[in-house]
Design a protein around this motif. Structure first.
Motif, PDB file in Angstrom:
ATOM      1  N   ARG A 187     -37.768 -16.984 -33.209  1.00  0.00           N
ATOM      2  CA  ARG A 187     -38.567 -16.276 -32.204  1.00  0.00           C
ATOM      3  C   ARG A 187     -37.708 -15.880 -31.015  1.00  0.00           C
ATOM      4  O   ARG A 187     -37.871 -14.796 -30.438  1.00  0.00           O
ATOM      5  CB  ARG A 187     -39.721 -17.160 -31.750  1.00  0.00           C
ATOM      6  N   ARG A 188     -36.796 -16.771 -30.639  1.00  0.00           N
ATOM      7  CA  ARG A 188     -35.927 -16.455 -29.510  1.00  0.00           C
ATOM      8  C   ARG A 188     -35.053 -15.240 -29.826  1.00  0.00           C
ATOM      9  O   ARG A 188     -34.876 -14.356 -28.979  1.00  0.00           O
ATOM     10  CB  ARG A 188     -35.054 -17.670 -29.191  1.00  0.00           C
ATOM     11  N   ARG A 189     -34.524 -15.181 -31.031  1.00  0.00           N
ATOM     12  CA  ARG A 189     -33.686 -14.046 -31.418  1.00  0.00           C
ATOM     13  C   ARG A 189     -34.499 -12.761 -31.526  1.00  0.00           C
ATOM     14  O   ARG A 189     -34.037 -11.689 -31.127  1.00  0.00           O
ATOM     15  CB  ARG A 189     -33.004 -14.345 -32.751  1.00  0.00           C
ATOM     16  N   VAL A 190     -35.724 -12.869 -32.054  1.00  0.00           N
ATOM     17  CA  VAL A 190     -36.577 -11.683 -32.159  1.00  0.00           C
ATOM     18  C   VAL A 190     -36.921 -11.151 -30.775  1.00  0.00           C
ATOM     19  O   VAL A 190     -36.872  -9.942 -30.520  1.00  0.00           O
ATOM     20  CB  VAL A 190     -37.855 -12.018 -32.960  1.00  0.00           C
ATOM     21  N   THR A 191     -37.287 -12.056 -29.864  1.00  0.00           N
ATOM     22  CA  THR A 191     -37.617 -11.632 -28.507  1.00  0.00           C
ATOM     23  C   THR A 191     -36.423 -10.970 -27.832  1.00  0.00           C
ATOM     24  O   THR A 191     -36.560  -9.936 -27.161  1.00  0.00           O
ATOM     25  CB  THR A 191     -38.082 -12.846 -27.681  1.00  0.00           C
ATOM     26  N   ARG A 192     -35.234 -11.568 -28.012  1.00  0.00           N
ATOM     27  CA  ARG A 192     -34.040 -10.984 -27.414  1.00  0.00           C
ATOM     28  C   ARG A 192     -33.740  -9.618 -28.011  1.00  0.00           C
ATOM     29  O   ARG A 192     -33.385  -8.670 -27.294  1.00  0.00           O
ATOM     30  CB  ARG A 192     -32.846 -11.920 -27.624  1.00  0.00           C
ATOM     31  N   ALA A 193     -33.909  -9.492 -29.336  1.00  0.00           N
ATOM     32  CA  ALA A 193     -33.643  -8.209 -29.986  1.00  0.00           C
ATOM     33  C   ALA A 193     -34.617  -7.137 -29.514  1.00  0.00           C
ATOM     34  O   ALA A 193     -34.231  -5.982 -29.272  1.00  0.00           O
ATOM     35  CB  ALA A 193     -33.724  -8.369 -31.507  1.00  0.00           C
ATOM     36  N   ARG A 194     -35.892  -7.499 -29.383  1.00  0.00           N
ATOM     37  CA  ARG A 194     -36.874  -6.523 -28.912  1.00  0.00           C
ATOM     38  C   ARG A 194     -36.594  -6.113 -27.472  1.00  0.00           C
ATOM     39  O   ARG A 194     -36.762  -4.948 -27.102  1.00  0.00           O
ATOM     40  CB  ARG A 194     -38.275  -7.112 -29.032  1.00  0.00           C
ATOM     41  N   ALA A 195     -36.176  -7.075 -26.657  1.00  0.00           N
ATOM     42  CA  ALA A 195     -35.850  -6.745 -25.275  1.00  0.00           C
ATOM     43  C   ALA A 195     -34.658  -5.802 -25.202  1.00  0.00           C
ATOM     44  O   ALA A 195     -34.635  -4.853 -24.412  1.00  0.00           O
ATOM     45  CB  ALA A 195     -35.576  -8.023 -24.487  1.00  0.00           C
ATOM     46  N   LEU A 196     -33.643  -6.046 -26.045  1.00  0.00           N
ATOM     47  CA  LEU A 196     -32.486  -5.156 -26.079  1.00  0.00           C
ATOM     48  C   LEU A 196     -32.877  -3.764 -26.563  1.00  0.00           C
ATOM     49  O   LEU A 196     -32.407  -2.754 -26.023  1.00  0.00           O
ATOM     50  CB  LEU A 196     -31.407  -5.744 -26.985  1.00  0.00           C
ATOM     51  N   ALA A 197     -33.747  -3.742 -27.593  1.00  0.00           N
ATOM     52  CA  ALA A 197     -34.188  -2.437 -28.104  1.00  0.00           C
ATOM     53  C   ALA A 197     -34.983  -1.685 -27.044  1.00  0.00           C
ATOM     54  O   ALA A 197     -34.831  -0.460 -26.878  1.00  0.00           O
ATOM     55  CB  ALA A 197     -35.036  -2.635 -29.361  1.00  0.00           C
ATOM     56  N   GLU A 198     -35.823  -2.400 -26.296  1.00  0.00           N
ATOM     57  CA  GLU A 198     -36.600  -1.759 -25.243  1.00  0.00           C
ATOM     58  C   GLU A 198     -35.692  -1.224 -24.145  1.00  0.00           C
ATOM     59  O   GLU A 198     -35.874  -0.109 -23.641  1.00  0.00           O
ATOM     60  CB  GLU A 198     -37.598  -2.761 -24.662  1.00  0.00           C
ATOM     61  N   GLY A 199     -34.658  -2.034 -23.779  1.00  0.00           N
ATOM     62  CA  GLY A 199     -33.726  -1.566 -22.772  1.00  0.00           C
ATOM     63  C   GLY A 199     -32.934  -0.359 -23.229  1.00  0.00           C
ATOM     64  O   GLY A 199     -32.690   0.575 -22.457  1.00  0.00           O
ATOM     65  N   GLU A 200     -32.524  -0.366 -24.499  1.00  0.00           N
ATOM     66  CA  GLU A 200     -31.796   0.780 -25.052  1.00  0.00           C
ATOM     67  C   GLU A 200     -32.675   2.023 -25.057  1.00  0.00           C
ATOM     68  O   GLU A 200     -32.223   3.129 -24.735  1.00  0.00           O
ATOM     69  CB  GLU A 200     -31.330   0.439 -26.469  1.00  0.00           C
ATOM     70  N   GLN A 201     -33.939   1.853 -25.433  1.00  0.00           N
ATOM     71  CA  GLN A 201     -34.857   2.988 -25.462  1.00  0.00           C
ATOM     72  C   GLN A 201     -35.048   3.567 -24.062  1.00  0.00           C
ATOM     73  O   GLN A 201     -35.056   4.790 -23.880  1.00  0.00           O
ATOM     74  CB  GLN A 201     -36.200   2.540 -26.036  1.00  0.00           C
ATOM     75  N   ARG A 202     -35.184   2.718 -23.080  1.00  0.00           N
ATOM     76  CA  ARG A 202     -35.369   3.200 -21.720  1.00  0.00           C
ATOM     77  C   ARG A 202     -34.130   3.924 -21.225  1.00  0.00           C
ATOM     78  O   ARG A 202     -34.217   4.913 -20.489  1.00  0.00           O
ATOM     79  CB  ARG A 202     -35.698   2.031 -20.795  1.00  0.00           C
ATOM     80  N   THR A 203     -32.935   3.424 -21.625  1.00  0.00           N
ATOM     81  CA  THR A 203     -31.706   4.097 -21.220  1.00  0.00           C
ATOM     82  C   THR A 203     -31.609   5.489 -21.820  1.00  0.00           C
ATOM     83  O   THR A 203     -31.236   6.460 -21.152  1.00  0.00           O
ATOM     84  CB  THR A 203     -30.487   3.250 -21.655  1.00  0.00           C
ATOM     85  N   LEU A 204     -31.977   5.602 -23.111  1.00  0.00           N
ATOM     86  CA  LEU A 204     -31.939   6.912 -23.765  1.00  0.00           C
ATOM     87  C   LEU A 204     -32.935   7.868 -23.133  1.00  0.00           C
ATOM     88  O   LEU A 204     -32.650   9.063 -22.960  1.00  0.00           O
ATOM     89  CB  LEU A 204     -32.232   6.749 -25.258  1.00  0.00           C
ATOM     90  N   GLU A 205     -34.106   7.356 -22.785  1.00  0.00           N
ATOM     91  CA  GLU A 205     -35.107   8.214 -22.150  1.00  0.00           C
ATOM     92  C   GLU A 205     -34.646   8.671 -20.779  1.00  0.00           C
ATOM     93  O   GLU A 205     -34.898   9.803 -20.364  1.00  0.00           O
ATOM     94  CB  GLU A 205     -36.439   7.473 -22.046  1.00  0.00           C
ATOM     95  N   ALA A 206     -33.953   7.787 -20.057  1.00  0.00           N
ATOM     96  CA  ALA A 206     -33.463   8.166 -18.735  1.00  0.00           C
ATOM     97  C   ALA A 206     -32.394   9.249 -18.828  1.00  0.00           C
ATOM     98  O   ALA A 206     -32.263  10.100 -17.949  1.00  0.00           O
ATOM     99  CB  ALA A 206     -32.909   6.944 -18.010  1.00  0.00           C
ATOM    100  N   GLU A 207     -31.600   9.224 -19.931  1.00  0.00           N
ATOM    101  CA  GLU A 207     -30.538  10.215 -20.093  1.00  0.00           C
ATOM    102  C   GLU A 207     -31.058  11.531 -20.649  1.00  0.00           C
ATOM    103  O   GLU A 207     -30.602  12.614 -20.251  1.00  0.00           O
ATOM    104  CB  GLU A 207     -29.456   9.657 -21.027  1.00  0.00           C
ATOM    105  N   ASN A 208     -32.035  11.462 -21.582  1.00  0.00           N
ATOM    106  CA  ASN A 208     -32.478  12.664 -22.287  1.00  0.00           C
ATOM    107  C   ASN A 208     -33.881  13.103 -21.907  1.00  0.00           C
ATOM    108  O   ASN A 208     -34.401  14.055 -22.502  1.00  0.00           O
ATOM    109  CB  ASN A 208     -32.431  12.420 -23.806  1.00  0.00           C
ATOM    110  N   GLY A 209     -34.512  12.425 -20.994  1.00  0.00           N
ATOM    111  CA  GLY A 209     -35.900  12.735 -20.689  1.00  0.00           C
ATOM    112  C   GLY A 209     -36.813  11.953 -21.593  1.00  0.00           C
ATOM    113  O   GLY A 209     -36.395  11.052 -22.329  1.00  0.00           O
ATOM    114  N   SER A 210     -38.081  12.293 -21.591  1.00  0.00           N
ATOM    115  CA  SER A 210     -39.065  11.575 -22.390  1.00  0.00           C
ATOM    116  C   SER A 210     -38.757  11.702 -23.858  1.00  0.00           C
ATOM    117  O   SER A 210     -38.424  12.773 -24.348  1.00  0.00           O
ATOM    118  CB  SER A 210     -40.468  12.104 -22.104  1.00  0.00           C
ATOM    119  N   ALA A 211     -38.875  10.584 -24.589  1.00  0.00           N
ATOM    120  CA  ALA A 211     -38.626  10.603 -26.026  1.00  0.00           C
ATOM    121  C   ALA A 211     -39.785  11.192 -26.793  1.00  0.00           C
ATOM    122  O   ALA A 211     -39.668  11.469 -27.985  1.00  0.00           O
ATOM    123  CB  ALA A 211     -38.352   9.183 -26.537  1.00  0.00           C
TER     124      ALA A 211
END
Length: 283
Positions: A187-211
């Protein structure tokens, strides 16, 4: 019958000026002593004998094998390696005792212990043969065999025998407990992975606009509900959960759906659960 006198404290009523209170008072009583448990005394004596035998055997084997290895390597390294010969089968014997309720694991540890013992006895026999002859080598090797045999007999006596059904039952109990323990790091690894994926998604949206090029806010299920227009680039999961809460949505699935709609991307259920707990405590 033998007795032992003890002093204990108890509460007794005591009255002064017509007022009664419970106050502590000491009393001395004689209690019967249980009969001496000779079986337990015998087990304790055997345990002490086994401990002394193991220490003596390990000291002798380490000195013997260390002297043999010091002929080709420096003495500190030789004696350090020599100690491993006895430590190997002693460690296997301890694992065998710990696994006494799981016969399959105990059998593997038992087999490994005898293999390690054979290697240690062979090394001691070689040293004795080189130093004093075949008889010296055989007698020296017998020391490790006697210590191991005595320990094996003591462990076998104290280990409770289990039927196949009992052993299978305990195996399943241990398996379920292992799964519960394994879930924690997973569960700890899943939570960390989801948090990283969420952060990556937000970074991409900030660079390219809304996904999500579709700004209509229609849900993927086609329910026809729409979320208010928001700036998805700056909106966080916590803020989206807060908006859903303020809109009167209390069900977990509903909050997840509404937050994902506002953000234009999937949200972490664990993050939603955490934010909902904070909101419920604040309410």
């Amino acid at each position: 019958m033998k007795t032992r006198r003890i002093t204990r404290e108890r509460l007794v009523p005591h009255t002064l000026d017509g007022k009664t209170r419970m106050v502590p008072d000491e009393e001395t009583i004689d209690i019967p002593l249980p009969p001496r448990d000779w079986d337990q005394i015998g087990i304790n004596v055997v345990t002490g004998i086994v401990t002394l035998a193991l220490l003596g055997c390990m000291a002798f084997s380490t000195a013997s094998i260390g002297d043999l290895l010091s002929r080709v390597t420096p003495a500190p390294a030789a004696y350090g390696a020599a100690a491993l010969f006895d430590l190997a089968w002693i460690g296997c014997s301890i694992i065998e005792w710990l696994a006494r309720y799981t016969p399959d694991r105990a059998n593997k540890a038992r087999a490994g212990g005898y293999v390690a013992l054979a290697v240690a006895m062979g090394a001691v026999a070689v040293h004795g043969w080189i130093a004093g002859g075949i008889a010296t080598g055989l007698v020296g090797a017998a020391a490790s065999g006697l210590a191991k045999g005595l320990w094996a007999i003591a462990l076998d006596y104290q280990a409770a025998p289990l039927s196949k059904r009992d052993a299978a039952f305990f195996e399943q109990e241990l398996s379920e407990a292992a799964v519960e323990l394994a879930r924690i790091p997973v569960r700890r690894r899943v939570t960390r992975a989801r948090a990283l994926a969420e952060g990556e998604q937000r970074t991409l949206e900030a660079e390219n606009g809304s996904a999500d090029p579709d700004q209509s806010g229609q849900s993927a299920s086609g329910s026809g509900s729409s979320a208010p227009d928001v700036d998805r680039k700056s909106l966080t999961t916590k803020e989206a959960v807060r908006i859903a809460w303020d809109d009167g949505i209390r069900e977990r699935d509903g909050v997840i759906h509404d937050a994902a709609q506002r953000l234009g991307r999937p949200v972490s259920p664990d993050s939603v659960d955490r934010y909902l707990r904070d909101l419920r405590r604040g309410a």
